[in-house]
Design a protein around this motif. Structure first.
Motif, PDB file in Angstrom:
ATOM      1  N   LEU A 118       1.421  -1.380  -0.141  1.00 29.60           N
ATOM      2  CA  LEU A 118       0.097  -0.118   0.516  1.00 29.60           C
ATOM      3  C   LEU A 118       0.704   1.574   0.263  1.00 29.60           C
ATOM      4  CD1 LEU A 118      -2.673   1.242   0.073  1.00 29.60           C
ATOM      5  CD2 LEU A 118      -2.527   1.014   2.894  1.00 29.60           C
ATOM      6  N   VAL A 119       1.832   1.269   0.502  1.00 32.68           N
ATOM      7  CA  VAL A 119       2.985   2.165   1.282  1.00 32.68           C
ATOM      8  C   VAL A 119       3.424   2.557  -0.684  1.00 32.68           C
ATOM      9  CG1 VAL A 119       5.088   3.669   1.752  1.00 32.68           C
ATOM     10  CG2 VAL A 119       3.090   2.548   2.935  1.00 32.68           C
ATOM     11  N   HIS A 120       3.568   1.593  -1.424  1.00 34.01           N
ATOM     12  CA  HIS A 120       4.741   1.520  -2.224  1.00 34.01           C
ATOM     13  C   HIS A 120       3.122   1.877  -3.804  1.00 34.01           C
ATOM     14  CE1 HIS A 120       6.681  -0.785  -5.894  1.00 34.01           C
ATOM     15  NE2 HIS A 120       7.126   1.091  -5.809  1.00 34.01           N
ATOM     16  N   ALA A 121       1.756   1.458  -3.533  1.00 40.61           N
ATOM     17  CA  ALA A 121       0.655   2.181  -4.953  1.00 40.61           C
ATOM     18  C   ALA A 121       0.811   3.637  -4.348  1.00 40.61           C
ATOM     19  CB  ALA A 121       0.100   1.008  -3.720  1.00 40.61           C
ATOM     20  N   ALA A 128       9.987   4.210  -1.268  1.00 35.78           N
ATOM     21  CA  ALA A 128       8.901   2.542  -1.930  1.00 35.78           C
ATOM     22  C   ALA A 128       9.234   2.479  -3.016  1.00 35.78           C
ATOM     23  CB  ALA A 128       7.565   3.629  -1.564  1.00 35.78           C
ATOM     24  N   VAL A 129       9.245   3.479  -4.015  1.00 35.28           N
ATOM     25  CA  VAL A 129      10.368   3.269  -5.538  1.00 35.28           C
ATOM     26  C   VAL A 129      11.280   2.030  -5.682  1.00 35.28           C
ATOM     27  CG1 VAL A 129       8.919   4.942  -6.441  1.00 35.28           C
ATOM     28  CG2 VAL A 129      11.032   4.938  -5.908  1.00 35.28           C
ATOM     29  N   LYS A 130      11.687   1.516  -4.631  1.00 37.48           N
ATOM     30  CA  LYS A 130      12.406   0.726  -4.677  1.00 37.48           C
ATOM     31  C   LYS A 130      12.558  -0.049  -4.154  1.00 37.48           C
ATOM     32  CE  LYS A 130      16.945   4.637  -5.057  1.00 37.48           C
ATOM     33  NZ  LYS A 130      17.729   5.010  -4.265  1.00 37.48           N
ATOM     34  N   SER A 131      11.452  -0.781  -3.195  1.00 39.69           N
ATOM     35  CA  SER A 131      11.051  -1.385  -2.163  1.00 39.69           C
ATOM     36  C   SER A 131      10.289  -2.998  -2.910  1.00 39.69           C
ATOM     37  CB  SER A 131       9.765  -1.180  -0.850  1.00 39.69           C
ATOM     38  OG  SER A 131       8.711  -1.174  -1.798  1.00 39.69           O
ATOM     39  N   GLY A 132      10.878  -2.547  -3.771  1.00 39.64           N
ATOM     40  CA  GLY A 132       9.408  -4.501  -4.343  1.00 39.64           C
ATOM     41  C   GLY A 132       8.664  -4.599  -4.199  1.00 39.64           C
ATOM     42  N   ALA A 133       7.811  -4.087  -3.250  1.00 36.83           N
ATOM     43  CA  ALA A 133       6.732  -4.478  -2.615  1.00 36.83           C
ATOM     44  C   ALA A 133       5.779  -4.761  -3.939  1.00 36.83           C
ATOM     45  CB  ALA A 133       6.403  -3.260  -1.490  1.00 36.83           C
ATOM     46  N   LEU A 134       5.982  -3.967  -4.824  1.00 32.57           N
ATOM     47  CA  LEU A 134       5.075  -5.114  -6.104  1.00 32.57           C
ATOM     48  C   LEU A 134       5.388  -5.066  -7.268  1.00 32.57           C
ATOM     49  CD1 LEU A 134       2.946  -1.058  -6.010  1.00 32.57           C
ATOM     50  CD2 LEU A 134       2.157  -3.010  -4.736  1.00 32.57           C
ATOM     51  N   SER A 135       4.678  -5.520  -7.949  1.00 32.20           N
ATOM     52  CA  SER A 135       5.742  -6.139  -9.131  1.00 32.20           C
ATOM     53  C   SER A 135       5.613  -5.556  -9.964  1.00 32.20           C
ATOM     54  CB  SER A 135       4.089  -7.424  -9.621  1.00 32.20           C
ATOM     55  OG  SER A 135       2.907  -6.720 -10.082  1.00 32.20           O
ATOM     56  N   ALA A 136       6.448  -5.310 -11.026  1.00 30.93           N
ATOM     57  CA  ALA A 136       6.511  -4.323 -12.020  1.00 30.93           C
ATOM     58  C   ALA A 136       5.257  -4.560 -13.227  1.00 30.93           C
ATOM     59  CB  ALA A 136       6.784  -5.247 -13.529  1.00 30.93           C
ATOM     60  N   GLY A 137       4.396  -5.334 -13.407  1.00 26.43           N
ATOM     61  CA  GLY A 137       2.652  -5.274 -13.385  1.00 26.43           C
ATOM     62  C   GLY A 137       2.276  -4.115 -12.716  1.00 26.43           C
ATOM     63  N   GLN A 138       2.445  -4.334 -11.402  1.00 24.35           N
ATOM     64  CA  GLN A 138       1.626  -3.426 -10.547  1.00 24.35           C
ATOM     65  C   GLN A 138       1.792  -1.672 -11.328  1.00 24.35           C
ATOM     66  OE1 GLN A 138       2.026  -6.065  -7.125  1.00 24.35           O
ATOM     67  NE2 GLN A 138      -0.129  -6.243  -7.228  1.00 24.35           N
ATOM     68  N   ARG A 171      -3.487  10.016  -4.845  1.00 19.64           N
ATOM     69  CA  ARG A 171      -4.269  10.228  -4.921  1.00 19.64           C
ATOM     70  C   ARG A 171      -5.423   9.326  -5.733  1.00 19.64           C
ATOM     71  NH1 ARG A 171      -6.134  15.364  -3.236  1.00 19.64           N
ATOM     72  NH2 ARG A 171      -7.792  15.283  -4.660  1.00 19.64           N
ATOM     73  N   ALA A 172      -4.848   8.248  -5.893  1.00 17.60           N
ATOM     74  CA  ALA A 172      -5.972   7.304  -6.563  1.00 17.60           C
ATOM     75  C   ALA A 172      -7.040   6.391  -5.421  1.00 17.60           C
ATOM     76  CB  ALA A 172      -5.053   5.964  -7.283  1.00 17.60           C
ATOM     77  N   ALA A 173      -8.473   6.542  -6.108  1.00 17.95           N
ATOM     78  CA  ALA A 173      -8.799   6.381  -5.400  1.00 17.95           C
ATOM     79  C   ALA A 173      -8.936   5.292  -4.811  1.00 17.95           C
ATOM     80  CB  ALA A 173     -10.741   6.183  -5.878  1.00 17.95           C
ATOM     81  N   PHE A 174      -9.476   4.181  -3.568  1.00 18.50           N
ATOM     82  CA  PHE A 174      -9.267   3.749  -2.624  1.00 18.50           C
ATOM     83  C   PHE A 174      -9.380   2.353  -3.479  1.00 18.50           C
ATOM     84  CE2 PHE A 174      -9.715   5.073   1.491  1.00 18.50           C
ATOM     85  CZ  PHE A 174      -8.783   5.801   1.329  1.00 18.50           C
ATOM     86  N   SER A 175     -10.440   2.319  -4.227  1.00 15.99           N
ATOM     87  CA  SER A 175     -11.133   0.928  -5.694  1.00 15.99           C
ATOM     88  C   SER A 175     -10.110   1.431  -6.012  1.00 15.99           C
ATOM     89  CB  SER A 175     -12.272   1.586  -6.044  1.00 15.99           C
ATOM     90  OG  SER A 175     -12.413   2.663  -6.926  1.00 15.99           O
ATOM     91  N   ARG A 176      -9.463   1.905  -7.010  1.00 17.57           N
ATOM     92  CA  ARG A 176      -7.961   1.325  -7.562  1.00 17.57           C
ATOM     93  C   ARG A 176      -7.278   0.746  -7.527  1.00 17.57           C
ATOM     94  NH1 ARG A 176      -6.806   3.554 -12.647  1.00 17.57           N
ATOM     95  NH2 ARG A 176      -5.375   2.556 -13.839  1.00 17.57           N
ATOM     96  N   LEU A 177      -6.706   1.230  -5.956  1.00 13.25           N
ATOM     97  CA  LEU A 177      -5.828   0.649  -5.414  1.00 13.25           C
ATOM     98  C   LEU A 177      -6.127  -0.486  -5.076  1.00 13.25           C
ATOM     99  CD1 LEU A 177      -5.008   3.931  -3.043  1.00 13.25           C
ATOM    100  CD2 LEU A 177      -4.267   3.126  -5.026  1.00 13.25           C
ATOM    101  N   ALA A 178      -7.311  -0.955  -4.516  1.00 12.31           N
ATOM    102  CA  ALA A 178      -7.671  -1.759  -3.834  1.00 12.31           C
ATOM    103  C   ALA A 178      -7.546  -2.909  -5.398  1.00 12.31           C
ATOM    104  CB  ALA A 178      -9.209  -1.856  -3.320  1.00 12.31           C
ATOM    105  N   ALA A 179      -8.110  -2.864  -6.372  1.00 11.72           N
ATOM    106  CA  ALA A 179      -8.310  -3.873  -7.681  1.00 11.72           C
ATOM    107  C   ALA A 179      -7.070  -3.854  -8.046  1.00 11.72           C
ATOM    108  CB  ALA A 179      -8.561  -2.513  -8.979  1.00 11.72           C
ATOM    109  N   VAL A 180      -5.472  -2.963  -7.788  1.00 12.81           N
ATOM    110  CA  VAL A 180      -4.099  -3.832  -8.270  1.00 12.81           C
ATOM    111  C   VAL A 180      -3.819  -3.984  -7.183  1.00 12.81           C
ATOM    112  CG1 VAL A 180      -2.092  -2.843  -8.491  1.00 12.81           C
ATOM    113  CG2 VAL A 180      -3.544  -1.343  -9.479  1.00 12.81           C
TER     114      VAL A 180
END
Length: 332
Positions: free
Chosen positions: A13-16, A150-160, A22-31
């Motif tokens: 979530l921090v990485h996102a 956060a952008v260096k954390s690798g918490a999210l996949s490349a697609g996310q 400012r993305a909506a929670f629904s957009r963040l949740a979908a990803v």
């Protein structure tokens, strides 16, 4: 807030939020693959605990402001009070107690129409408890601002990452025109500096404009680079506990290469070129002192042109990137 109370979803979530603040929670949740309610609950818990703040900030470089990195030596019994006084000023960010509590490090910004640099030349040197001030003008930023660890954390996949980047603010054009800010813009930026996710209705009320006008202005300011979004994060969410300021003296012919290399290191939260005897400055965050030692003796040791290195461990963060929060300073 200790890292043991956090899990992979908090880190994702921090990485996102760094990518799409400012993305909506629904957009963040979908990803992220969870429910809207889960994202809202996690964000509310992190924000309520002071572990994360989303901030909409003005870029000093785009506004023609001069930035300084200060090192203020104080008597041990007065450093805390001086740091608190510095943190209350509107022209300071990243105020911390370093080196055993006798040195204060902070960043300042001076508008282009003010050449007196009163903080540097008047107030601090005349403070009895201040033993010395070293001021370094920031010449170039290699990493920081709209980018964070956060952008260096690798918490999210490349697609996310790709999906959220598309939902985030437009990439600024560094050589594009800078819009002139009026009183409404400054009121808008003042609200965003406290809460970068403030609803459009709140922003519209603050600057006396319609929501559609505010939405367009946000896009314009972000596209011009005047507005960027940053996170004030308790990095213990990622298990990172050791903050250290680095001051390096680098051969001028190697300064750009060394700075670019620092920017790519996963341990580096901020890096810039400055004036003064130490012409390269960085803030490093690691899991432990042992990891810091390994970093200094491998990655830093391999940097080109380094002639001297000074380290200053941080023991207390008094103020982060935005306005001083209501919560108490963060011991680390």
């Amino acid at each position: 807030m200790e890292s043991d109370s956090h899990d992979a979803l908090d880190r994702r979530l921090v990485h996102a939020l760094q990518l799409a603040p400012r993305a909506a929670f629904s957009r963040l949740a979908a990803v992220l693959g969870v429910s809207d309610q889960t994202v809202a609950r996690r964000y509310g818990r992190l924000r309520g605990a002071g572990a994360i703040r989303v901030l909409g900030l003005s870029d000093p470089e785009r506004l023609g402001e001069v930035r300084w990195q200060l090192r203020v030596r104080c008597s041990p019994d007065s450093a805390g009070a001086v740091a608190t006084a510095l943190a209350r000023r509107e022209d300071t960010v990243w105020v911390s107690l370093n080196s055993g509590g006798t040195e204060i490090a902070c960043s300042t910004r001076t508008p282009p129409d003010r050449s007196d640099h009163s903080l540097l030349l008047q107030h601090l040197p005349r403070t009895p408890s201040v033993l010395g001030v070293s001021a370094h003008c920031v010449l170039h930023t290699f990493f920081g601002g709209a980018q964070s660890l956060a952008v260096k954390s690798g918490a999210l996949s490349a697609g996310q990452v790709a999906e959220l980047a598309a939902a985030g603010p437009r990439v600024a054009e560094p050589d594009g025109p800078v819009p002139e800010l009026d009183a409404a813009d400054r009121r808008l930026l003042a609200v965003l500096a406290v809460d970068g996710r403030a609803p459009l209705a709140e922003l519209a009320a603050a600057c006396g404009k319609s929501e559609s006008t505010v939405r367009r202005r946000l896009e314009e300011l972000a596209a011009s680079g005047v507005l960027y979004y940053d996170l004030d994060v308790d990095w213990r969410i990622f298990g990172l506990r050791t903050h250290t300021w680095l001051w390096l003296n680098v051969v001028p012919s190697e300064l750009a290469a060394a700075g670019a290399a620092l920017a790519g290191h996963p341990e580096v939260a901020y890096a810039c070129a400055t004036t003064g005897p130490s012409n390269l400055h960085a803030v490093v965050i690691t899991r432990s002192v042992r990891e810091l030692y390994a970093y200094l003796t491998t990655r830093v040791a391999a940097l080109p042109g380094v002639q001297h290195l000074e380290t200053a461990p941080t023991i207390r963060i008094v103020k982060g990137p935005g306005p001083l929060p209501l919560s108490s300073p963060r011991d680390i």
